[in-house]
Design a protein around this motif. Structure first.
Motif, mmCIF file in Angstrom:
data_model
loop_
_atom_site.group_PDB
_atom_site.id
_atom_site.type_symbol
_atom_site.label_atom_id
_atom_site.label_comp_id
_atom_site.label_asym_id
_atom_site.label_seq_id
_atom_site.Cartn_x
_atom_site.Cartn_y
_atom_site.Cartn_z
ATOM 1 N N THR A 1 -0.331 36.086 16.941
ATOM 2 C CA THR A 1 -0.717 37.167 17.850
ATOM 3 C C THR A 1 -2.193 37.052 18.223
ATOM 4 O O THR A 1 -2.576 37.241 19.378
ATOM 5 C CB THR A 1 -0.453 38.538 17.167
ATOM 6 N N GLN A 2 -3.030 36.710 17.249
ATOM 7 C CA GLN A 2 -4.476 36.673 17.487
ATOM 8 C C GLN A 2 -4.948 35.331 18.047
ATOM 9 O O GLN A 2 -5.920 35.296 18.819
ATOM 10 C CB GLN A 2 -5.235 36.979 16.181
ATOM 11 N N ARG B 1 -5.798 34.883 21.755
ATOM 12 C CA ARG B 1 -7.016 35.595 22.188
ATOM 13 C C ARG B 1 -8.240 34.739 21.887
ATOM 14 O O ARG B 1 -9.187 34.701 22.688
ATOM 15 C CB ARG B 1 -7.149 36.919 21.424
ATOM 16 N N PRO C 1 -3.385 45.589 16.235
ATOM 17 C CA PRO C 1 -3.860 44.300 16.751
ATOM 18 C C PRO C 1 -5.239 44.348 17.411
ATOM 19 O O PRO C 1 -6.046 43.439 17.229
ATOM 20 C CB PRO C 1 -2.781 43.899 17.760
ATOM 21 N N TRP D 1 -8.538 42.195 16.238
ATOM 22 C CA TRP D 1 -9.273 41.350 17.181
ATOM 23 C C TRP D 1 -10.780 41.659 17.140
ATOM 24 O O TRP D 1 -11.614 40.765 17.087
ATOM 25 C CB TRP D 1 -8.693 41.523 18.584
ATOM 26 N N LEU E 1 -12.212 40.174 14.126
ATOM 27 C CA LEU E 1 -12.304 38.713 14.263
ATOM 28 C C LEU E 1 -13.556 38.331 15.054
ATOM 29 O O LEU E 1 -14.262 37.386 14.715
ATOM 30 C CB LEU E 1 -11.068 38.172 14.991
#
Ligand code: AP5
Ligand code: ZN
Length: 217
Positions: A15-16, A19, A202, A206, A209
């Motif tokens: 999922t990440q 990005r 999520p 993000w 991150l």
């Protein structure tokens, strides 16, 4: 950027990673996605790998190391750096990655662990829906597609992975704690490890991150 994204099944690697790829213009190499594409093509390797994946075990080090090496050498997108998702999963794979990078005079910059309690993973895994061609991932409850069971971009059908059931997940978690947890220790020792709380929604994962990279959204 040159980094690896670690964490148990359902932590949010897939999922990440896209990005990060968009932010840094680098390649996203997911050994699980590469293996599933071999399974879909019914190659000899794919047939062998499917049995192991459905049982929650690990495909041989040599096979996955070969796949990563090939991509790092030949995939033009990787010239801008790379995110490895689901690799390395054993200490042998981690050592071989170091060797490969050394030959290219490169070093890993970040080893990020998406940290989450096992108890949260069943719901994530059993609700996951995937668009096989692109790897785009949805969740029946947490991130539903606009049209039920169809990919938002192409309108093509979404599928469930054959290893996304409670029984296979249990085995994948055992494998993770036994064989992949030592890889976390490997990167802690090398000083490039960072942990991110992956139990958050999520968007917040993000944001955290980005802090690892010292970047703003
Ligand atoms: P692989 O494909 O790598 O599977 P995995 O490690 O089990 O990880 P997942 O893809 O299940 O989880 P993810 O972290 O990507 O979660 P996602 O973002 O999709 O490997 C499959 C198999 O291939 C292995 O078991 C092994 O057999 C073999 N293999 C692969 N690499 C290998 C290697 N290096 N060596 C040997 N064998 C190898 O998210 C999951 C769901 O949760 C989605 O529905 C998503 O929408 C949802 N979600 C994500 N984040 C959140 C959030 N923050 N809140 C709520 N829901 C969320
Ligand atoms: Zn994944």
């Amino acid at each position: 950027v040159r980094m690896i994204l670690m964490g148990p099944p359902g932590a949010g690697k897939g999922t990440q990673a896209p990005r990060i790829k968009d932010k840094f213009n680098c390649c996203h190499l997911a050994t699980g996605d590469m293996l599933r594409s071999q399974v879909a093509k019914k190659t000899p390797l794919g047939k062998e790998a499917k049995k192991i994946m459905d049982q929650g075990g690990l495909v041989s080090d040599e096979i996955v190391i070969g796949m990563i090496k090939e991509e790092l050498e030949n995939n033009k997108e990787c010239r801008g750096g790379f995110i490895l998702d689901g690799f390395p999963r054993t200490v042998v794979q981690a050592e071989r990655l170091d060797g490969m990078l050394k030959e290219r005079d490169q070093k890993l910059q970040h080893a990020v662990e998406l940290q989450i309690d096992d108890s949260l993973l069943v719901a994530r895994i059993t609700g996951r829906l995937v668009h096989p061609a692109s790897g785009r991932t949805y969740h029946s409850t947490f991130n539903p597609p606009k049209d039920r069971m169809k990919d938002d971009v192409t309108g093509e059908p979404l599928i469930q992975r054959s290893d996304d059931n409670p029984d296979a997940l249990r085995k994948r978690l055992v494998t993770y704690h036994k064989q992949t947890a030592p890889v976390v220790g490997y990167y802690k020792n090398s000083g490039i490890w960072k942990g991110v709380d992956a139990s958050q929604e999520p968007g917040q994962v993000w944001k955290d991150l980005l802090k690892v990279f010292d970047k703003k959204a």
